[in-house]
Design a protein around this motif. Structure first.
Motif, PDB file in Angstrom:
ATOM      1  N   TYR A 589       4.501   6.597 -98.142  1.00 16.53           N
ATOM      2  CA  TYR A 589       3.516   7.272 -97.317  1.00 16.53           C
ATOM      3  C   TYR A 589       4.217   8.204 -96.329  1.00 16.53           C
ATOM      4  O   TYR A 589       5.331   7.902 -95.862  1.00 16.53           O
ATOM      5  N   HIS A 590       3.542   9.282 -95.976  1.00 15.51           N
ATOM      6  CA  HIS A 590       3.915   9.962 -94.745  1.00 15.51           C
ATOM      7  C   HIS A 590       3.515   9.030 -93.598  1.00 15.51           C
ATOM      8  O   HIS A 590       2.527   8.294 -93.687  1.00 15.51           O
ATOM      9  N   ASP A 591       4.314   9.014 -92.519  1.00 17.92           N
ATOM     10  CA  ASP A 591       4.080   8.046 -91.430  1.00 17.92           C
ATOM     11  C   ASP A 591       2.655   8.110 -90.897  1.00 17.92           C
ATOM     12  O   ASP A 591       2.030   7.074 -90.614  1.00 17.92           O
ATOM     13  N   LEU A 592       2.117   9.307 -90.727  1.00 17.53           N
ATOM     14  CA  LEU A 592       0.772   9.433 -90.163  1.00 17.53           C
ATOM     15  C   LEU A 592      -0.284   8.970 -91.164  1.00 17.53           C
ATOM     16  O   LEU A 592      -1.321   8.415 -90.769  1.00 17.53           O
ATOM     17  N   LEU A 593      -0.042   9.205 -92.445  1.00 16.84           N
ATOM     18  CA  LEU A 593      -0.979   8.698 -93.450  1.00 16.84           C
ATOM     19  C   LEU A 593      -0.934   7.174 -93.513  1.00 16.84           C
ATOM     20  O   LEU A 593      -1.959   6.524 -93.740  1.00 16.84           O
ATOM     21  N   ARG A 594       0.233   6.583 -93.298  1.00 17.28           N
ATOM     22  CA  ARG A 594       0.306   5.122 -93.254  1.00 17.28           C
ATOM     23  C   ARG A 594      -0.520   4.588 -92.082  1.00 17.28           C
ATOM     24  O   ARG A 594      -1.265   3.613 -92.220  1.00 17.28           O
ATOM     25  N   SER A 595      -0.404   5.242 -90.922  1.00 20.56           N
ATOM     26  CA  SER A 595      -1.211   4.828 -89.765  1.00 20.56           C
ATOM     27  C   SER A 595      -2.695   4.969 -90.079  1.00 20.56           C
ATOM     28  O   SER A 595      -3.511   4.103 -89.716  1.00 20.56           O
ATOM     29  N   TYR A 596      -3.047   6.037 -90.761  1.00 22.32           N
ATOM     30  CA  TYR A 596      -4.450   6.265 -91.121  1.00 22.32           C
ATOM     31  C   TYR A 596      -4.931   5.170 -92.077  1.00 22.32           C
ATOM     32  O   TYR A 596      -6.043   4.644 -91.931  1.00 22.32           O
ATOM     33  N   ALA A 597      -4.083   4.804 -93.067  1.00 26.97           N
ATOM     34  CA  ALA A 597      -4.468   3.771 -94.026  1.00 26.97           C
ATOM     35  C   ALA A 597      -4.709   2.433 -93.320  1.00 26.97           C
ATOM     36  O   ALA A 597      -5.641   1.695 -93.650  1.00 26.97           O
ATOM     37  N   ARG A 598      -3.878   2.137 -92.332  1.00 26.81           N
ATOM     38  CA  ARG A 598      -4.000   0.853 -91.639  1.00 26.81           C
ATOM     39  C   ARG A 598      -5.228   0.776 -90.743  1.00 26.81           C
ATOM     40  O   ARG A 598      -5.748  -0.312 -90.494  1.00 26.81           O
ATOM     41  N   GLU A 599      -5.676   1.912 -90.244  1.00 19.81           N
ATOM     42  CA  GLU A 599      -6.818   1.872 -89.325  1.00 19.81           C
ATOM     43  C   GLU A 599      -8.154   1.907 -90.060  1.00 19.81           C
ATOM     44  O   GLU A 599      -9.187   1.663 -89.466  1.00 19.81           O
ATOM     45  N   ARG A 600      -8.130   2.217 -91.368  1.00 23.03           N
ATOM     46  CA  ARG A 600      -9.387   2.241 -92.115  1.00 23.03           C
ATOM     47  C   ARG A 600     -10.009   0.846 -92.109  1.00 23.03           C
ATOM     48  O   ARG A 600      -9.322  -0.157 -92.317  1.00 23.03           O
ATOM     49  N   PRO A 601     -11.320   0.742 -91.895  1.00 26.26           N
ATOM     50  CA  PRO A 601     -11.967  -0.587 -91.879  1.00 26.26           C
ATOM     51  C   PRO A 601     -12.195  -1.156 -93.276  1.00 26.26           C
ATOM     52  O   PRO A 601     -12.525  -2.335 -93.422  1.00 26.26           O
ATOM     53  N   ASP A 602     -11.989  -0.327 -94.308  1.00 33.62           N
ATOM     54  CA  ASP A 602     -12.268  -0.779 -95.675  1.00 33.62           C
ATOM     55  C   ASP A 602     -11.264  -1.863 -96.105  1.00 33.62           C
ATOM     56  O   ASP A 602     -10.107  -1.848 -95.704  1.00 33.62           O
ATOM     57  N   TYR A 603     -11.721  -2.769 -96.935  1.00 34.98           N
ATOM     58  CA  TYR A 603     -10.886  -3.795 -97.574  1.00 34.98           C
ATOM     59  C   TYR A 603     -10.179  -4.700 -96.552  1.00 34.98           C
ATOM     60  O   TYR A 603      -9.125  -5.266 -96.827  1.00 34.98           O
ATOM     61  N   GLU A 604     -10.783  -4.857 -95.385  1.00 30.34           N
ATOM     62  CA  GLU A 604     -10.192  -5.690 -94.321  1.00 30.34           C
ATOM     63  C   GLU A 604     -10.010  -7.127 -94.790  1.00 30.34           C
ATOM     64  O   GLU A 604      -8.997  -7.775 -94.484  1.00 30.34           O
TER      65      GLU A 604
END
Length: 1001
Positions: A589-604
């Motif tokens: 991942y690009h670092d910012l995309l990784r942060s974005y993936a982690r903040e998504r509420p989906d598949y919590e």
């Protein structure tokens, strides 16, 4: 009676090969041919080195015998020539008699001088083109042709003069190679080789100059200046001259800390005139920054449209990377090549509704002067009219934010003279002949320049360090940098440091990257919104890992899907630029995309289970790798989990490659485990670290490994996990020994042993006893050390099935203690038993350690040559196992051994290699110890000033760590200074004690 049949002989096969860069030899294919007496070989070499030119008989007599030829010299020449023809067999006609002399015309035969010359020429060509690595490869190949002393053993004045010439050539190639090493930043390697070369050729000033530069670039300024002082004294004593101006100038530049010492044609294009409509390009960005390596080639490609049926450039990359910015800038630079207009459309792939080709074609046709009444219905009809309208015209078309090739294909001009630029998040496949540009983030210096242009130089100049923090937090992504810069520019009371602090919190970083209508999260939302459910699930779950990247097998375990299905999903994410594929089967991942993936509420709800599957997979893989690389080591049986659930390895080498390739994933994920609440995760993590403990001795990964072990020990203590804590503290103790932090190693061993008595963890108990023994040995508490090792041996031998691998390890440690207490033969016997067990087990990874101890105790038993041989075998094994720490320590021991044998040049060479191999591993104490020994060797070579520089640096390292060896070094410096003053500058040997490393190492 029938006549005797003519005997049938087999014609020799294979091409001839000749060599003079070593012994004079001839081969046919792989078969060596006899070359006769030294004078006969001298004739062959003389003719070879004349390159096919004829040598008269008097010239050859002079070449072979000089001023005192034998009476029958001419007859001897004829005899030698006749014998050489017999040697050449079917190629005898290559030796030609003419004009009263001889010539050797070898045609296509391989001649080593020609091979080396060709590689040298290719190196010069590569160097002229700026391809230094390629040039270095050719120089290495040229030097590889040399096989010892040129014309070895040949008599005669011609051979003598040519030998000098060829040796000078070889030294020149060596100097070129070393210079290229310096250009490529390989300073440590250069220092090691230069130390050996200057010892062999003490009056060669170019080597001294390169050595000064290599030492300076290695951060060893005092030694660099000392080399100059030694050289000046040597030249004055031996030749009565001063150093060359180049050497003196280099000394002055080093004294002045000259920053330059640290060292890294536009196409002619036609001008077009004509109508400049339509001109639909958006405005160029005034602060366009970087991308210089892309703009030129892309413009050149577009400018060649007149010679092609269709010229297309596709630019792809993740959201915010600057695709549109680059495309618009390139279009403006290239527009003069397209005098009949520039068309632009945003195809809105990032928006809720994509533009349809039919509507776009209608817009283009109107811009090109087609009235509404002349525009047909239907995509195919409009596309045909569009191509017809562009016939004979030079138009540039920019299609921004395309969805796929199907959307783009009808919009392509398809005629000579026009060109198209396409931008898309996804790679647009299926357009024949297009130039594909995968746009990456900015280089750090480019990112700083962009930020500076937005914010202003005055604010940036005051806080350069904070600027680097900001652009790094932005992941060097242009849109993120533009947003951050715009926020700062709009807030005059903020400093760059204020912004850097706000961006430092990864959890809030995306919230901070918003300014006006620019928001990075919105850009990412648009890309994520186009994903199918499986791709969205993979994007969110794989982003949970802290690893540098993720292998396909690990991703499949984490997602709980089959390899084929996961690979298809990940490749879809790569195509949409939400993932990068670094190499086949690896994703990141690009670092910012990784942060974005982690903040998504989906598949919590799936996240905890996905992480646990990842930990189990890493542990199973590490266990399997450890078992493959440490046959006979029973400790793997005590680790958590089972084999067979992780990566499968083809053998020892495959497992070792995996361990070092995966280090950047294993260690961050192990450290990440300390934030998890699951006890199983902690157990998986600590045992993964145990199975990966070869990394702590590799040098490059030691610090990350120690940080992970320390974090695990703390987390286990806080959460009441004594088994995990005991193992983590054992691992910390092992790492501290490697780092030279001996008191801390002993303290961790004591804590681990105490925990093992509570938990009954046999693995920790044995390891802690060994660590305690090593710690006592370091303190020279030999009785205590022996008790610990004997207790460990008794515990091992009390078991019905003794762990022989551990027994060998303890025996080696015991041998070190007996060696220190003067029981040399006992020590040698124990070391040999250790090596024998490891050989029987096939434990290649630990055999090097056993041989290291054997070499050490043999040397201390005054059997230096046997010890040196054992150390050499250990060095090869450590090199194969990538154990740079042990490579460095073995090279140090070899240097110590050679100094005992009175070979100062070899000792200095091995000590320099030891410094290069150790790098940052081993800690200040070990570096100081190696420098102390290097200084002794240099002093014996007469390099007094450089020896002093080594000792001064060693003293600084010992003083900073409070090591007792500081007193020894002070004594060396004092004794040498006094002796130099009393002998007029000649170095002596008073106070010498080569055995300088008495601690564990």
């Amino acid at each position: 009676m029938h006549p005797n049949p003519t005997p049938v002989t087999r014609r020799p096969t294979g091409a001839l090969r000749f060599a003079v860069l070593g012994p004079v030899r001839v081969w046919r294919g792989e078969e060596p041919l006899p070359t006769g007496s030294p004078q006969q070989r001298a004739l062959l070499a003389t003719l070879l080195l004349r390159g096919g030119r004829t040598a008269t008989a008097p010239e050859l007599v002079d070449a072979l015998w000089g001023d005192e030829p034998p009476d029958a010299a001419l007859a001897a020449l004829r005899t030698y020539a006749s014998r050489l023809r017999k040697v050449l067999g079917p190629d005898a006609d290559a030796l030609v008699s003419e004009s009263g002399g001889y010539a050797l015309r070898i045609g296509e035969a391989r001649f080593d001088v020609d091979v080396a010359t060709r590689h040298e020429a290719e190196a010069q060509e590569a160097l002229a083109g700026g391809r230094r690595a390629q040039a270095l490869a050719h120089v290495d190949r040229a030097l590889g042709v040399f096989d010892g002393e040129p014309l070895a053993g040949l008599p005669g004045p011609y051979a003598d003069s040519q030998r000098v010439r060829l040796e000078e050539w070889r030294l020149s190639l060596i100097e070129t190679r070393i210079g290229l090493h310096l250009d490529l930043g390989r300073h440590a390697e250069a220092v090691s080789e230069l130390t050996a070369q200057t010892a062999a050729h003490p009056l060669r000033e170019r080597l001294r100059e390169l050595l000064m530069l290599a030492l300076y670039r290695s951060g060893r300024q005092a030694e660099a200046l000392a080399v100059y002082a030694d050289t000046r004294r040597l030249l004055a004593d031996e030749l009565g001259v001063d150093p060359a101006p180049e050497l003196s100038e280099l000394q002055q530049r080093i004294l002045a800390a000259d920053p330059e010492l640290m060292g890294a044609n536009p196409s002619t294009e036609r001008t077009y005139t004509g109508p400049r409509v339509p001109t639909q390009l958006p405005a160029d960005v005034p602060d366009f920054t970087g991308r210089s390596e892309l703009v030129g080639p892309v413009v050149e490609h577009l400018a060649g449209a007149a010679a092609n049926v269709m010229t297309t450039v596709t630019v792809s990359g993740l959201g915010g990377v600057g695709k549109t910015t680059l495309a618009v800038h390139v279009a403006h630079v290239a527009r003069r090549h397209f005098p009949d207009g520039q068309l632009y459309v945003d195809l809105h792939d990032a928006g809720p509704v994509s533009a349809e080709p039919e509507a776009v074609l209608g817009s283009f046709l109107r811009a090109l002067g087609t009235p509404d009444s002349g525009i047909p219905d239907g995509v195919q009809e409009r596309a045909a009219l569009f191509r017809s309208t562009l016939e004979g015209r030079r138009v540039l078309v920019l299609l921004d934010n395309a969805r796929d090739a199907a959307q783009v294909r009808p919009l392509l001009p398809g005629t000579e003279g026009s060109a198209t630029i396409v931008t898309s998040r996804a790679r647009v496949a299926g357009i024949v002949g297009s130039l594909a540009v995968d746009l990456e983030v900015l280089e750090p210096d480019e990112a700083v320049r962009l930020f500076t242009r937005i914010v202003g130089e005055q604010r940036v100049d005051a806080e350069r360090g904070a600027v680097l923090d900001v652009v790094a937090a932005c992941g060097f992504l242009p849109l993120a940098i533009r947003i951050a810069g715009s926020r700062l520019a709009a807030r005059r009371t903020w400093t760059v440091s204020t912004l850097a602090r706000k961006l430092a919190d990864e959890r809030r970083r995306l919230d901070e990257l918003r300014s006006g209508d620019l928001a990075l999260r919105t850009t990412f939302d648009l890309g994520y919104g186009h994903l199918d459910p499986e791709s969205a699930r993979a994007f969110c779950l794989l982003g949970l890992s802290d690893g540098r990247d993720i292998r396909l097998e690990a991703a499949a375990a984490m997602l709980d899907r089959g390899l084929g299905e996961v690979e298809e999903v990940l490749e879809r994410l790569v195509d949409t630029s939400l993932l990068e594929s670094t190499t086949p089967g690896r994703y990141r991942y690009h670092d910012l995309l990784r942060s974005y993936a982690r903040e998504r509420p989906d598949y919590e709800a799936e996240r905890e289970a996905a992480l646990l599957r990842l930990y189990r997979f890493h542990l199973a893989s590490a266990r399997t790798a450890y078992a493959a690389t440490h046959p006979g080591d029973r400790s793997v049986e005590h680790l958590w989990g089972t084999e067979g659930e992780g990566t499968v390895f083809a053998g020892h080498r495959d497992a070792l490659d995996w361990l070092f390739d995966e280090a950047g994933n294993l260690l961050p994920v192990v450290e990440q485990a300390t934030a998890q609440s699951s006890g199983e995760v902690l157990r998986c993590a600590v045992d993964t670290l145990w199975a990966a403990r070869d990394l702590v001795e590799s040098g490059a990964w030691a610090r990350s490994w120690i940080r992970a072990a320390d974090a695990l020990a703390t987390a286990a203590q806080e959460r009441g996990e004594p088994v995990v804590e005991g193992r983590a503290r054992c691992l910390l103790g092992q790492a501290f020994v490697v780092e030279g932090r001996f008191e801390e190693a002993g303290a961790e061993a004591m804590r681990a042993e105490t925990l093992s008595r509570t938990t009954g963890d046999r693995l920790v108990h044995l390891q802690a006893l060994t660590l305690r023994g090593n710690a006592a040995h370091i303190r020279r508490a030999h009785e205590e050390a022996e008790r610990c090792f004997q207790e460990a041996l008794e515990a091992l031998r009390a078991e019905s099935d003794c762990d022989r691998h551990s027994e060998a390890t303890v025996l080696a440690s015991l041998a070190r203690v007996h060696n220190e207490t003067g029981a040399d033969e006992k020590a040698v016997d124990e070391a040999r038993r250790s090596v024998r067990i490891l050989r029987e087990l096939g434990a290649v990874s630990r055999l090097g350690n056993g041989l290291y101890v054997l070499g050490l105790v043999l040397g201390h038993a005054e059997r230096e040559d046997e010890g040196f041989e054992a150390l050499g075998e250990a060095l090869a094994l450590f090199g194969e196992g990538r154990q740079s720490f042990w490579e460095g320590m073995t090279l140090f021991r070899m240097a110590e051994n050679r100094l005992l044998r009175g070979s100062a040049a070899q000792a200095a060479h091995h000590a320099e290699r030891a410094l290069a191999a150790l790098g940052d591993a081993g800690g200040d104490w070990r570096r100081g110890t190696v420098l102390t020994l290097l200084g002794r060797a240099l002093r014996d070579l007469g390099h007094v000033e450089r020896a002093h520089a080594c000792w001064e640096e060693a003293l600084s390292l010992f003083d900073s760590s409070g090591a007792g060896e500081a007193a020894t070094v002070r004594a060396l410096l004092g004794a040498e200074t006094a002796e130099t003053a009393g002998t007029g500058g000649t170095a002596g040997t008073a106070g010498r004690s080569p055995r300088v490393l008495r601690r564990s190492g």
